[in-house]
Design a protein around this motif. Structure first.
Motif, PDB file in Angstrom:
ATOM      1  N   UNK B 264      -7.556   8.647 -15.074  1.00  0.00           N
ATOM      2  CA  UNK B 264      -6.965   9.755 -14.311  1.00  0.00           C
ATOM      3  C   UNK B 264      -6.056   9.271 -13.199  1.00  0.00           C
ATOM      4  N   UNK B 265      -5.149  10.138 -12.795  1.00  0.00           N
ATOM      5  CA  UNK B 265      -4.199   9.795 -11.734  1.00  0.00           C
ATOM      6  C   UNK B 265      -4.706  10.251 -10.376  1.00  0.00           C
ATOM      7  N   UNK B 266      -5.718  11.126 -10.403  1.00  0.00           N
ATOM      8  CA  UNK B 266      -6.188  11.710  -9.158  1.00  0.00           C
ATOM      9  C   UNK B 266      -7.645  12.130  -9.331  1.00  0.00           C
ATOM     10  N   UNK B 267      -8.441  11.940  -8.287  1.00  0.00           N
ATOM     11  CA  UNK B 267      -9.826  12.419  -8.309  1.00  0.00           C
ATOM     12  C   UNK B 267     -10.023  13.313  -7.098  1.00  0.00           C
ATOM     13  N   UNK B 268     -10.661  14.459  -7.306  1.00  0.00           N
ATOM     14  CA  UNK B 268     -10.964  15.312  -6.170  1.00  0.00           C
ATOM     15  C   UNK B 268     -12.451  15.671  -6.164  1.00  0.00           C
ATOM     16  N   UNK B 269     -12.963  15.899  -4.972  1.00  0.00           N
ATOM     17  CA  UNK B 269     -14.322  16.417  -4.845  1.00  0.00           C
ATOM     18  C   UNK B 269     -14.208  17.782  -4.178  1.00  0.00           C
ATOM     19  N   UNK B 270     -15.063  18.710  -4.589  1.00  0.00           N
ATOM     20  CA  UNK B 270     -14.999  20.059  -4.016  1.00  0.00           C
ATOM     21  C   UNK B 270     -16.375  20.677  -4.014  1.00  0.00           C
ATOM     22  N   UNK B 271     -16.532  21.748  -3.258  1.00  0.00           N
ATOM     23  CA  UNK B 271     -17.834  22.414  -3.145  1.00  0.00           C
ATOM     24  C   UNK B 271     -18.520  21.991  -1.855  1.00  0.00           C
ATOM     25  N   UNK B 272     -19.518  22.764  -1.453  1.00  0.00           N
ATOM     26  CA  UNK B 272     -20.182  22.555  -0.170  1.00  0.00           C
ATOM     27  C   UNK B 272     -20.714  21.148   0.040  1.00  0.00           C
ATOM     28  N   UNK B 273     -21.271  20.533  -1.013  1.00  0.00           N
ATOM     29  CA  UNK B 273     -21.871  19.204  -0.870  1.00  0.00           C
ATOM     30  C   UNK B 273     -20.793  18.121  -0.714  1.00  0.00           C
ATOM     31  N   UNK B 274     -19.551  18.456  -1.098  1.00  0.00           N
ATOM     32  CA  UNK B 274     -18.457  17.502  -0.914  1.00  0.00           C
ATOM     33  C   UNK B 274     -18.217  17.248   0.567  1.00  0.00           C
ATOM     34  N   UNK B 275     -18.765  18.120   1.420  1.00  0.00           N
ATOM     35  CA  UNK B 275     -18.642  17.917   2.864  1.00  0.00           C
ATOM     36  C   UNK B 275     -19.615  16.843   3.348  1.00  0.00           C
ATOM     37  N   UNK B 276     -20.539  16.432   2.497  1.00  0.00           N
ATOM     38  CA  UNK B 276     -21.526  15.418   2.863  1.00  0.00           C
ATOM     39  C   UNK B 276     -20.829  14.085   3.188  1.00  0.00           C
ATOM     40  N   UNK B 277     -21.150  13.574   4.377  1.00  0.00           N
ATOM     41  CA  UNK B 277     -20.452  12.380   4.883  1.00  0.00           C
ATOM     42  C   UNK B 277     -20.650  11.158   4.003  1.00  0.00           C
ATOM     43  N   UNK B 278     -21.918  10.918   3.640  1.00  0.00           N
ATOM     44  CA  UNK B 278     -22.227   9.700   2.883  1.00  0.00           C
ATOM     45  C   UNK B 278     -21.584   9.738   1.499  1.00  0.00           C
ATOM     46  N   UNK B 279     -21.590  10.904   0.866  1.00  0.00           N
ATOM     47  CA  UNK B 279     -20.977  11.043  -0.453  1.00  0.00           C
ATOM     48  C   UNK B 279     -19.474  10.779  -0.367  1.00  0.00           C
ATOM     49  N   UNK B 280     -18.870  11.379   0.629  1.00  0.00           N
ATOM     50  CA  UNK B 280     -17.448  11.226   0.850  1.00  0.00           C
ATOM     51  C   UNK B 280     -17.084   9.749   1.061  1.00  0.00           C
ATOM     52  N   UNK B 281     -17.848   9.085   1.937  1.00  0.00           N
ATOM     53  CA  UNK B 281     -17.586   7.674   2.253  1.00  0.00           C
ATOM     54  C   UNK B 281     -17.744   6.805   1.014  1.00  0.00           C
ATOM     55  N   UNK B 282     -18.794   7.076   0.245  1.00  0.00           N
ATOM     56  CA  UNK B 282     -19.078   6.281  -0.942  1.00  0.00           C
ATOM     57  C   UNK B 282     -17.958   6.424  -1.974  1.00  0.00           C
ATOM     58  N   UNK B 283     -17.522   7.673  -2.221  1.00  0.00           N
ATOM     59  CA  UNK B 283     -16.454   7.903  -3.202  1.00  0.00           C
ATOM     60  C   UNK B 283     -15.131   7.312  -2.714  1.00  0.00           C
ATOM     61  N   UNK B 284     -14.849   7.507  -1.439  1.00  0.00           N
ATOM     62  CA  UNK B 284     -13.606   6.965  -0.867  1.00  0.00           C
ATOM     63  C   UNK B 284     -13.528   5.454  -1.054  1.00  0.00           C
ATOM     64  N   UNK B 285     -14.637   4.768  -0.750  1.00  0.00           N
ATOM     65  CA  UNK B 285     -14.661   3.301  -0.836  1.00  0.00           C
ATOM     66  C   UNK B 285     -14.424   2.843  -2.269  1.00  0.00           C
ATOM     67  N   UNK B 286     -15.123   3.455  -3.223  1.00  0.00           N
ATOM     68  CA  UNK B 286     -14.991   3.049  -4.626  1.00  0.00           C
ATOM     69  C   UNK B 286     -13.576   3.261  -5.154  1.00  0.00           C
ATOM     70  N   UNK B 287     -13.015   4.445  -4.852  1.00  0.00           N
ATOM     71  CA  UNK B 287     -11.697   4.743  -5.420  1.00  0.00           C
ATOM     72  C   UNK B 287     -10.585   3.964  -4.723  1.00  0.00           C
ATOM     73  N   UNK B 288     -10.848   3.550  -3.501  1.00  0.00           N
ATOM     74  CA  UNK B 288      -9.883   2.697  -2.808  1.00  0.00           C
ATOM     75  C   UNK B 288      -9.837   1.347  -3.519  1.00  0.00           C
TER      76      UNK B 288
END
Lengths: 236, 340
Positions: B264-288
């Protein structure tokens, strides 16, 4: 003066347009079909068939309950949205009072009944006096026994109105004997024209944004919560 | 020059009464949300009947405010988009019937939008969508991986087989005696924690992109129960941290694997749990690390809102999709592509 009337409080659906005191069109059905499928198409139809534009109406009358929670909400939501966006006055009428308005000239008590399951009913009792409908027993949620007890304390004959009376007919006759009178079938369905008549004669317009259904019953979760509060058992 | 497209969005699928005006599917002109969280907090979760009652109280107010902030009249709008499902049926019906009445009175077309399509299209309010795109939707009611090869074309590649991630958060929070909603509380405890309890990960079959959280929830309950039986102290920080580590690990690993498999060219997260800090940080790090652009909309667009419904509705409207006055609430509605 052009009125739109909407009643979706229970299984029956009724929509009417009344112009200058005349019923131009009225659609009445009593089928177990979700009101979300039928209500707006029926409203669209009464406008189409009469050639009246929604913006031509002068007021909207809606059945405010009691009845099916979801049913009441569909009618109230449609009515308040139409009234707000068309900038027209909105008048709410009790679904029970609207049934009573089907049979105004009965000389006794008018007792509309809506079944509320487990031998409970939504009911009220009205007198038609001096051209007005006066509540003798305020609309409420009663066990059938409770309602009968209240009705017995009056000396009047009682006309039971509403299609759900048939569910309780035997018990009503047992208890009230020849004081119990039953309305003929044509009075038993809520009619948007009766609703409009009641709105014109007996009611005042409401504040549209703050208008909500008269459920006549607190939601179960809220009742339990209040009970817990009273016990000082607050786990909030 | 093409005329601007203004869509009014309405969303009432759960416990937020929301209305919004979006321009050209990408620009928020107004975004109004009336939350019931204070009322629902009393019950430790969303009670459907209470939700429906609040929606009736709020619905015309939020629509009016959305139009006022947008400085628009109904005649300036091109269509009304409303959440048709999935969600609580009684709650959906308020938005749907308000939308139909409004559209009817103002002679506007109506478009019924799938709630998850809305969450995905929230992304378009931040930056243009690029395809193929992978969306991870995580909320109280949903946990899904959706692949999109172009606008309006959805392929569900994974979903939860039992509890939604957010539902597991709320249940575990209740076990730990935390207040509703549990997600932010668990996230906070986990972030502050100086250790964690080891809980299992539900990977399911090696190829599967599906999720399962009910086993994890049971593990947490059993762990707490066993400790209490032995008269030992339960450290809520450690439990929260261990629970969250398991959820985040599974969500991240499966999302990353799907992103790589489908190139894929782009990944997005959405929904209330996407506001979770740890999830966000974990996904950001991996996709970076992988050099794949990853986006999470701001919290106001992750939680339920009507701007996302208007955004998805705009794309549907432009594809010629129209609803009717007999639109009904569809609590179990499936995500169907409108661009086939």
């Amino acid at each position: 003066m052009i009125w739109l009337g909407i009643d979706t409080a229970n299984i029956p659906l009724s929509v009417a347009i009344v112009k200058d005191g005349e019923i131009l069109i009225e659609e009445n059905t009593s089928m177990a079909i979700n009101h979300s499928l039928r209500a707006m198409p029926a409203i669209d139809e009464v406008f189409q068939k009469t050639g009246i534009a929604p913006s031509d109406i002068n007021a909207i009358a809606v059945s405010e309950g009691p009845g099916s929670y979801t049913g009441v909400r569909i009618g109230v939501t449609i009515a308040k949205t139409l009234a707000w966006t068309l900038n027209k006055p909105l008048i709410g009428v009790s679904s029970l009072k609207a049934l009573a308005a089907n049979a105004l000239y009965f000389n006794g008590l008018l007792c509309p009944i809506i079944d509320a399951r487990r031998n409970n009913v939504y009911a009220g009792a009205y007198r038609f006096e001096n051209g007005k409908l006066t509540a003798i027993i305020e609309d409420g949620h009663f066990s059938l026994g409770e309602l009968i007890g209240k009705l017995k304390s009056f000396k009047y004959p009682v006309l039971f109105i509403g299609k759900d009376t048939s569910l309780h007919k035997d018990q009503l006759i047992d208890e009230l004997a020849d004081h119990a009178v039953f309305a003929p079938i044509q009075f038993n369905l809520p009619r948007a024209s009766s609703l409009i008549h009641a709105a014109q004669q007996f009611e005042e317009k409401v504040d549209i944004h703050n208008f909500v259904p008269e459920y006549r019953r607190i939601a179960e979760a809220e009742a339990n919560w209040l009970k817990a509060q009273e016990k000082g058992n607050d786990h909030g | 020059m093409k005329k601007d497209l203004y869509i009014l969005g309405i969303e009432t699928s759960c416990d937020e009464t929301a209305a919004s005006v979006v321009k050209n599917g990408t620009e928020i002109v107004s975004n109004v949300v009336a939350s019931q969280i204070k009322s629902q907090k009393r019950f430790g979760g969303v009670v459907p009947e209470i939700a429906s009652r609040h929606h009736v109280e709020q619905i015309t107010l939020v629509i009016e405010e959305a139009l006022q902030i947008a400085k628009l009249q109904p005649k300036d709008l091109d269509a009304v988009a409303v959440t048709e499902g999935p969600g609580l049926v009684g709650a959906l019906l308020i938005g749907i019937n308000a939308a139909k009445a409004f559209a009817f009175a103002n002679q506007l077309p109506i478009v019924g939008v799938h709630h998850i399509a809305g969450h995905i299209y929230a992304n378009q309010l931040i930056q243009p969508m690029e395809f193929p795109m992978l969306a991870l939707i995580v909320s109280g009611g949903h946990t899904e991986l959706v692949l999109m090869k172009e606008h309006g074309l959805f392929e569900l590649i994974g979903e939860t087989r039992d509890d939604a991630a957010g539902e597991a958060y709320d249940k575990v929070a209740r076990v730990l005696g935390l207040s509703y909603p549990g997600g932010p509380e668990i996230d906070r405890l986990a972030t502050e924690s100086d250790g964690e309890v080891e809980f299992p990960r539900a990977w399911l079959e090696p190829e599967s992109y599906d999720f399962s959280f009910s086993g994890l929830k049971s593990s947490v309950i059993n762990y707490k129960h066993n400790l209490e039986q032995r008269g030992e102290h339960v450290n809520p920080h450690h439990v929260a941290a261990g629970f969250q580590a398991s959820v985040v690990d599974v969500l991240t690993t499966k999302t990353v694997r799907a992103a790589q498999e489908f190139n894929v060219k782009q990944v997005i997260a959405a929904g209330g749990v996407a506001a979770n800090k740890q999830l966000r940080t974990s996904l950001e790090a991996k996709f970076k690390e992988l050099n794949i652009p990853f986006y999470v909309p701001p919290i106001s667009l992750c939680t339920d809102n009507a701007a996302m419904i208007a955004a998805a509705g705009s794309s549907m409207f432009e594809s010629g999709i129209r609803g009717t006055l007999s639109m009904n609430g569809r609590p179990g509605m499936e995500l169907v592509s409108w661009n086939k």
